[in-house]
Design an enzyme around this catalytic site. Structure first.
Site, PDB file in Angstrom:
ATOM      1  N   LYS A 258     -25.394 -43.081  -1.349  1.00  0.00           N
ATOM      2  CA  LYS A 258     -24.664 -44.068  -2.139  1.00  0.00           C
ATOM      3  C   LYS A 258     -25.465 -44.480  -3.366  1.00  0.00           C
ATOM      4  O   LYS A 258     -24.902 -44.637  -4.459  1.00  0.00           O
ATOM      5  CB  LYS A 258     -24.361 -45.303  -1.282  1.00  0.00           C
TER       6      LYS A 258
ATOM      7  N   HIS B 207       1.010  -4.494  10.369  1.00  0.00           N
ATOM      8  CA  HIS B 207       1.788  -5.617   9.850  1.00  0.00           C
ATOM      9  C   HIS B 207       2.097  -6.647  10.929  1.00  0.00           C
ATOM     10  O   HIS B 207       3.251  -7.028  11.145  1.00  0.00           O
ATOM     11  CB  HIS B 207       3.071  -5.127   9.187  1.00  0.00           C
TER      12      HIS B 207
END
Length: 544
Positions: A142, A298
């Site tokens: 921070k 596929h």
């Protein structure tokens, strides 16, 4: 706002001590940095020749409660959070004898590794939840205008290099980059704890109520690490990359032997479509305990079989549909021998995009090396499945438990007059494992534990049945076997008897399906009319 901040005092407290002695020694010897440290880290630094100020001497307060309370102190967090450009902050710090801390080097208790142990207790897991570490990291991050925060040993040398260039200081850009890394780290850490605790509570509830062992939490964050950029996505104009779950989500989103994390032994880089198909093939082949092979194209298993060894399983899977097998993915659940490679590469001359298996004999690898473009993946094993699967939708994410229900065939029911023979039952159970990996609406026709006809993803189930039967008849003619005494599996119930009528016309003598339709009686009567045995499993296996 200061751009460059000189480091005069550092607080170091790490679980992973990789490189920390060298880092601290460079700070102290090269730049005269005062090093504050805690517990085991302090001992390691002193043994490495680094003078340290113990945390209890810095705070004037002893470590207590088995080390649970040691850095949660105003002299620590005041020294991290005080704004250097605020006269009020600095005056209050002076009043309370709070010294500034310019660098924090912290990494956290190894919670993820602890809870991954099969014999971990709840109490041990709780003790490995770090409190002071994340608190210091967040305070330092921070106040990145003034404080340098390091949570990853990989950044030690980068910080030292910048200090060499900037006379013992770090730049604002670096401090902000390191601060961002902190919040990524603490978010992943909190997510790991949340997921584990919810999973634990779900397991406890399941033990009492007999329910599902995992309840998706109300909220969780995903920590993903990019493995590689892909050339493109499903189509050349789409950019794409592949990411790996962080340790927080891996116990839920990855199996013991996942696709992402497998060793690529050779071949071109995997494409987006390669990864999708390889994942489907790998999940499909792991449905079987016996030696099995799935050839996938596929997203659908165009060939599937079990046998006494994986080479025989491959031969039978390839025979199911050689045309569709061209350009497909081969997955097997045993080590690949030379003979299997010889069969697909030399005898069948099959073009293969990806081969995935737990491992390979050296002779197999030597032969595979002649196909330089073939992507060869080794997973190290074939055990287990992930707990959860995720799919993105516009605006959110779908999360569900993986379809790994433990089905007991002795609890299946047979509502028809004719019961399946032992051979039919063997084929039905095989088909039932495969059909759950076929796109719905799914019909699979099988014979001799091979998936010889597949009807995937049609808008109605009759078309899927017709497609499966036609392919099965072609396969039987190609393989020189009779197209009778076939079995069929359906991933969901039959809404009308027309499905049974179609299957009966094409030599199917036994069917396995979930049951549960309001028209089950029609399907049962159709089976009785045709002399077909039908099994109800009670479980649907849609795969959209």
């Amino acid at each position: 706002m200061a751009q460059d901040v000189k480091i005069k005092r550092a607080l170091i407290s790490v679980t992973d001590k990789t490189g920390v002695v060298e880092f601290a020694k460079a700070l102290q010897e090269d730049y005269g940095v005062e090093v504050i440290s805690t517990g085991g880290t302090a001992r390691a630094l002193v043994e490495g020749g680094v003078p340290v100020t113990p945390i209890e001497e810095f705070t004037g307060f002893p470590e207590m409660m088995d080390g649970r309370v040691k850095t949660l102190h105003p002299k620590v967090h005041g020294g991290l959070l005080a704004r250097r450009d605020s006269e009020q902050h600095m005056a209050e710090a002076a009043e309370h004898d709070i010294k500034m801390i310019d660098l924090v080097c912290v990494n956290l208790y190894e919670f993820e590794k602890t809870v991954a142990k099969p014999d971990v207790t709840f109490a041990d897991a709780i003790e490995h939840i770090d409190i002071g570490g994340p608190s210091m990291l967040r305070s330092a991050a921070k106040n990145n205008d003034s404080v340098t925060v390091v949570c990853d040993p990989a950044d030690y040398e980068k910080v030292l290099e910048e200090m060499r260039v900037h006379d013992g200081s770090t730049t604002l850009a670096t401090r902000r980059r390191l601060a961002a890394k902190v919040y990524t780290t603490t978010a992943a850490y909190d997510t790991a704890i949340s997921l584990w605790l919810n999973d634990y509570l779900g397991g406890q509830d399941a033990a009492v109520e007999g329910g599902d062992a995992f309840e998706p939490p109300a909220e969780f964050s995903l920590h993903l690490t990019k493995v590689q950029d892909l050339r493109y996505g499903e189509n050349p104009h789409q950019s794409a990359a592949v990411y790996q779950f962080g340790e927080d989500f891996a116990p839920f989103g990855a199996s013991a032997n996942p696709l992402v994390g497998a060793t690529q032994i050779q071949g071109k880089p995997l494409s987006y479509n390669n990864l999708l198909d390889a994942d489907a093939a790998w999940n499909a082949v792991r449905e079987f305990d016996e030696p099995a092979c799935v050839i996938l194209k596929h997203q659908n298993p165009c060939g599937s079989a079990v046998a006494s060894d994986v080479t025989k399983a491959y031969d039978r899977a390839f025979a199911c549909d050689p045309k569709s097998a061209f350009g497909g993915i081969i997955a097997v659940n045993r080590e690949v021998p030379y003979e299997l490679v010889e069969h697909f590469a030399d005898q069948n001359k099959q073009f293969v995009e990806v081969l995935i298996a737990p491992g390979y004999t050296q002779a197999a690898l030597d032969r595979l090396a002649k196909r330089t473009n073939l992507r060869v993946l080794a997973t190290g094993g074939a055990e287990g499945h992930a707990k959860l699967e995720l799919r993105s939708v516009d605006g959110g994410m779908l999360v569900q438990c993986v379809d790994t229900v433990d089905e007991d065939p002795t609890e299946f029911t047979c509502p028809t007059i004719r019961k399946p023979t032992d051979k039919e039952m063997t084929d039905l159970l095989f088909a039932w494992r495969v059909v759950k990996t076929v796109k719905s609406n799914a019909i699979l026709v099988a014979k001799n534990e091979a998936g010889i006809g597949m009807g995937p993803g049609q808008p109605n189930r009759v078309d899927s049945a017709l497609m499966a039967c036609e392919r099965a008849e072609e396969a039987c003619e190609r393989m020189g076997i009779s197209a009778d005494n076939l079995v069929a599996a359906s991933d969901a119930f039959f809404p009308f008897r027309d499905n049974v009528d179609v299957l009966a016309e094409h030599g199917v003598t036994a069917i396995i399906q979930p049951g549960g339709s309001v028209r089950d009686d029609e399907s049962i009567k159709a089976c009785d009319d045709h002399g077909i045995a039908m099994i109800f499993t009670g479980t649907r296996h849609f795969r959209h």
